[in-house]
Scaffold this motif. Structure first.
Motif, mmCIF file in Angstrom:
data_model
loop_
_atom_site.group_PDB
_atom_site.id
_atom_site.type_symbol
_atom_site.label_atom_id
_atom_site.label_comp_id
_atom_site.label_asym_id
_atom_site.label_seq_id
_atom_site.Cartn_x
_atom_site.Cartn_y
_atom_site.Cartn_z
ATOM 1 N N ALA A 130 -43.584 -25.417 7.029
ATOM 2 C CA ALA A 130 -43.025 -24.166 6.514
ATOM 3 C C ALA A 130 -42.491 -24.325 5.092
ATOM 4 C CB ALA A 130 -41.918 -23.656 7.432
ATOM 5 N N ARG A 131 -42.279 -25.552 4.663
ATOM 6 C CA ARG A 131 -41.795 -25.826 3.310
ATOM 7 C C ARG A 131 -42.902 -26.274 2.379
ATOM 8 N NH1 ARG A 131 -39.007 -25.082 6.878
ATOM 9 N NH2 ARG A 131 -37.049 -24.014 6.619
ATOM 10 N N GLY A 132 -44.140 -26.023 2.770
ATOM 11 C CA GLY A 132 -45.281 -26.282 1.890
ATOM 12 C C GLY A 132 -45.961 -27.620 2.066
ATOM 13 N N PHE A 133 -45.519 -28.427 3.012
ATOM 14 C CA PHE A 133 -46.177 -29.705 3.245
ATOM 15 C C PHE A 133 -47.463 -29.474 4.026
ATOM 16 C CE2 PHE A 133 -42.066 -31.080 1.980
ATOM 17 C CZ PHE A 133 -42.203 -32.366 1.489
ATOM 18 N N VAL A 134 -48.507 -30.205 3.642
ATOM 19 C CA VAL A 134 -49.835 -30.064 4.238
ATOM 20 C C VAL A 134 -50.162 -31.334 5.012
ATOM 21 C CG1 VAL A 134 -52.289 -29.755 3.713
ATOM 22 C CG2 VAL A 134 -50.556 -28.557 2.353
ATOM 23 N N VAL A 153 -49.182 -37.422 8.610
ATOM 24 C CA VAL A 153 -48.881 -37.660 7.204
ATOM 25 C C VAL A 153 -48.977 -36.308 6.509
ATOM 26 C CG1 VAL A 153 -49.531 -38.880 5.105
ATOM 27 C CG2 VAL A 153 -49.829 -39.982 7.350
ATOM 28 N N LEU A 154 -47.859 -35.854 5.963
ATOM 29 C CA LEU A 154 -47.777 -34.555 5.300
ATOM 30 C C LEU A 154 -47.489 -34.782 3.819
ATOM 31 C CD1 LEU A 154 -45.429 -32.881 7.935
ATOM 32 C CD2 LEU A 154 -47.908 -32.749 7.858
ATOM 33 N N VAL A 155 -48.101 -33.962 2.977
ATOM 34 C CA VAL A 155 -47.939 -34.102 1.534
ATOM 35 C C VAL A 155 -47.671 -32.733 0.920
ATOM 36 C CG1 VAL A 155 -49.085 -34.792 -0.620
ATOM 37 C CG2 VAL A 155 -49.486 -36.088 1.462
ATOM 38 N N ALA A 156 -46.771 -32.702 -0.057
ATOM 39 C CA ALA A 156 -46.508 -31.492 -0.839
ATOM 40 C C ALA A 156 -46.763 -31.803 -2.304
ATOM 41 C CB ALA A 156 -45.077 -31.015 -0.652
ATOM 42 N N ALA A 157 -47.493 -30.927 -2.962
ATOM 43 C CA ALA A 157 -47.726 -31.058 -4.400
ATOM 44 C C ALA A 157 -46.630 -30.274 -5.125
ATOM 45 C CB ALA A 157 -49.097 -30.513 -4.769
ATOM 46 N N LEU A 158 -45.894 -30.960 -5.979
ATOM 47 C CA LEU A 158 -44.841 -30.308 -6.751
ATOM 48 C C LEU A 158 -45.351 -29.801 -8.089
ATOM 49 C CD1 LEU A 158 -41.853 -32.723 -6.066
ATOM 50 C CD2 LEU A 158 -42.650 -30.760 -4.726
ATOM 51 N N ALA A 159 -46.517 -30.300 -8.490
ATOM 52 C CA ALA A 159 -47.155 -29.874 -9.734
ATOM 53 C C ALA A 159 -48.642 -30.205 -9.599
ATOM 54 C CB ALA A 159 -46.553 -30.598 -10.933
ATOM 55 N N ALA A 160 -49.428 -29.620 -10.468
ATOM 56 C CA ALA A 160 -50.863 -29.879 -10.439
ATOM 57 C C ALA A 160 -51.139 -31.347 -10.745
ATOM 58 C CB ALA A 160 -51.576 -29.003 -11.459
#
Length: 180
Positions: A130-134, A153-160
């Motif tokens: 729900a906080r953008g982690f994939v 394993v979840l990852v969120a991109a904070l920038a391109a």
């Protein structure tokens, strides 16, 4: 500062390690005794962020930098009696904002995968997604975890991480594509 005037998100110190471990100790559905000791060690070895209410630590997130552009949230928790009040969300948003300002591009977190069928961690998985982690991978056994406890394993991109202004104008058409 988030929430009530008595609630504050701040950078933690090694002196907060005991409070972080105490929070984890109160969450037996989530943390084994060995995990609590790892949290205590991680809170002194890596940068913690904490939420305080009335000066007392009620939530924490432990972050390990993975080079200049990546980080992993090693663990995060909110006291059992304070869950569901937005404290964890405020904390994670603050951590991600701080990491973004420091130039971090990617943040990883691991949690028990839904395939394990363990309800407490199903809620944790939903919290992170729900906080953008994939969810990018599932590993079983993850080194350090017991077999039969698949790690999501979840990852969120904070920038391109690709593209950017210098590439946006360099479109590749099928004619320009290199031969395979």
């Amino acid at each position: 500062m988030t929430g009530s005037s008595a609630r504050r998100v701040r950078a933690g110190t090694a002196g907060d390690a005991a409070a972080c471990a105490d929070i984890a100790t109160g969450l037996l559905d989530f943390f084994t005794p060995a995990a609590v000791e790892k949290i205590r060690a991680d809170a002194t070895a890596h940068r913690p962020w904490v939420v305080t209410e009335g000066g007392r630590v009620v939530a924490f997130a432990l972050v390990e930098r993975r080079g200049r552009r990546a980080a992993e949230i090693l663990s995060a928790a909110t006291e059992a009696s304070r869950r569901g009040r937005g404290i964890g969300t405020a904390l994670v948003e603050h951590v991600l904002d701080d990491l973004r300002r420091a130039g971090t591009l990617l943040v990883e977190v691991k949690t028990l995968a839904p395939a394990a069928g363990y309800a407490p961690y199903d809620a944790t998985y939903r919290f992170w997604t729900a906080r953008g982690f994939v969810h990018v991978d599932t590993i079983d056994p993850l080194p350090g975890w017991e077999p039969g406890n698949p790690a999501a394993v979840l990852v969120a991109a904070l920038a391109a991480t690709v593209g950017g202004p210098h590439r946006a104008t360099q479109r590749v058409t099928p004619k320009q594509a290199p031969p395979e």
